[in-house]
Design a protein around this motif. Structure first.
Motif, PDB file in Angstrom:
ATOM      1  N   ALA A  55      44.715  38.343  31.186  1.00  0.00           N
ATOM      2  CA  ALA A  55      43.728  38.088  30.132  1.00  0.00           C
ATOM      3  C   ALA A  55      42.344  37.825  30.717  1.00  0.00           C
ATOM      4  N   LEU A  56      42.296  37.011  31.774  1.00  0.00           N
ATOM      5  CA  LEU A  56      41.012  36.703  32.400  1.00  0.00           C
ATOM      6  C   LEU A  56      40.400  37.948  33.029  1.00  0.00           C
ATOM      7  N   ASN A  57      41.219  38.768  33.660  1.00  0.00           N
ATOM      8  CA  ASN A  57      40.711  39.988  34.277  1.00  0.00           C
ATOM      9  C   ASN A  57      40.082  40.915  33.234  1.00  0.00           C
ATOM     10  N   LEU A  83      32.772  41.525  30.467  1.00  0.00           N
ATOM     11  CA  LEU A  83      31.485  40.844  30.606  1.00  0.00           C
ATOM     12  C   LEU A  83      30.773  41.175  31.919  1.00  0.00           C
ATOM     13  N   ASP A  84      31.393  42.024  32.740  1.00  0.00           N
ATOM     14  CA  ASP A  84      30.806  42.461  34.009  1.00  0.00           C
ATOM     15  C   ASP A  84      30.515  41.271  34.921  1.00  0.00           C
ATOM     16  N   ILE A  85      31.534  40.428  35.102  1.00  0.00           N
ATOM     17  CA  ILE A  85      31.423  39.249  35.961  1.00  0.00           C
ATOM     18  C   ILE A  85      32.302  39.444  37.191  1.00  0.00           C
ATOM     19  N   LEU A  86      31.817  39.009  38.354  1.00  0.00           N
ATOM     20  CA  LEU A  86      32.519  39.200  39.613  1.00  0.00           C
ATOM     21  C   LEU A  86      33.391  37.986  39.952  1.00  0.00           C
ATOM     22  N   ASP A 146      49.285  29.111  35.790  1.00  0.00           N
ATOM     23  CA  ASP A 146      47.862  29.226  36.133  1.00  0.00           C
ATOM     24  C   ASP A 146      47.631  30.056  37.399  1.00  0.00           C
ATOM     25  N   ILE A 147      48.688  30.374  38.127  1.00  0.00           N
ATOM     26  CA  ILE A 147      48.536  30.991  39.446  1.00  0.00           C
ATOM     27  C   ILE A 147      47.806  32.328  39.385  1.00  0.00           C
ATOM     28  N   GLU A 148      48.164  33.186  38.428  1.00  0.00           N
ATOM     29  CA  GLU A 148      47.543  34.515  38.369  1.00  0.00           C
ATOM     30  C   GLU A 148      46.036  34.423  38.153  1.00  0.00           C
ATOM     31  N   MET A 149      45.588  33.483  37.341  1.00  0.00           N
ATOM     32  CA  MET A 149      44.137  33.396  37.126  1.00  0.00           C
ATOM     33  C   MET A 149      43.444  32.720  38.309  1.00  0.00           C
ATOM     34  N   LEU A 150      44.141  31.839  39.001  1.00  0.00           N
ATOM     35  CA  LEU A 150      43.564  31.242  40.210  1.00  0.00           C
ATOM     36  C   LEU A 150      43.320  32.309  41.274  1.00  0.00           C
TER      37      LEU A 150
END
Length: 266
Positions: A195-197, A203-206, A219-223
């Motif tokens: 979801a975060l990816n 939003l074109d954020i790095l 939470d591991i995948e988003m970390l």
């Protein structure tokens, strides 16, 4: 630390105190983030309506990752919903019913459904789900699409539930321990990281422009997506191994302390 454009944080065990309250310091820090044009993103296994209950006056300014990534909004606009197969949902329900002490929550984007009559569980459940419907039989619900199955076990989900449901991963779902007493089941392609990816690409954020906080395995995948990834001091040991940094505990307002340290340079 480079310019941060987005701050993503888990809720329970991370941003919230152990009594499920939000620090009164949050609003002042949020206003500073807003001035700096930094997007704030709560990312939780909680229901969408439960998350926004903490941010009612600013909900349309945020991106929200709810139900462990199966439901995502950006500034009030729905951008992602991931539905489970209804036949598989019923099979999982039948299996969970055989686990002594376990209680099931079926989550749709509209409400959470429960069949349990256990008053202790139902009172605890209210901490996480603001919109709920009590039914006699979860397998008889009609005209509804489910995005997540949550299972609660008061004596621990990792020990008492996880080993008994892991076999369902062969059917295209992910079984993940999301808290000491919670386990979540979603489609394999759904998690907070996916979801975060999707959100950062939109939003074109790095990755080096994101700060992420978490405490449990969901939470591991988003970390992994962020250069500035923080596990809480109170986090599960496996989560601490995966994060790049450690933040003070949730009851020490660790998330807000790290954010304050960053914004103090401006």
């Amino acid at each position: 630390m480079q310019n941060i454009k987005m701050i993503v944080t888990d809720m329970d065990g991370t941003l919230l105190h152990s009594d499920h309250t939000l620090s009164p310091k949050f609003k002042e820090i949020y206003n500073k983030l807003k001035e700096l044009n930094i997007l704030f993103v709560p990312a939780s296994g909680r229901q969408y309506y439960s998350i926004i209950s903490y941010f009612e006056d600013i909900k349309n300014e945020l991106a929200i990752i709810a139900e462990n990534g199966t439901y995502v909004t950006y500034k009030g606009e729905e951008i992602f919903v991931d539905e489970l197969d209804s036949i598989l949902v019923n099979k999982i329900i039948e299996r969970v019913r055989k686990i002594e002490g376990a209680n099931i929550v079926l989550a749709s984007k509209n409400a959470a459904y429960v069949e349990s009559t256990d008053p202790v569980f139902l009172e605890f459940f209210k901490n996480y789900y603001n919109k709920s419907i009590q039914v006699d039989d979860l397998t008889k619900i009609e005209n509804e699409k489910f995005i997540k199955i949550a299972i609660n076990h008061p004596e621990g989900s990792e020990k008492n539930v996880y080993p008994k449901l892991l076999e369902f991963e062969e059917n295209g779902v992910k079984v993940v321990v999301s808290g000491e007493v919670w386990l979540d089941i979603m489609n394999t392609k759904s998690n907070k990281g996916v979801a975060l990816n999707a959100l950062i690409k939109k939003l074109d954020i790095l990755p080096e422009e994101i700060m992420v906080f978490g405490d449990f395995m969901n939470d591991i995948e988003m970390l992994h997506l962020a250069k500035y990834s923080f596990a809480m001091k109170n986090a599960h040991p496996l989560v601490k191994e995966e994060a790049n940094f450690i933040a003070p505990s949730n009851d020490e307002d660790g998330v807000l302390k790290i954010i304050q340290g960053y914004i103090d340079q401006f």
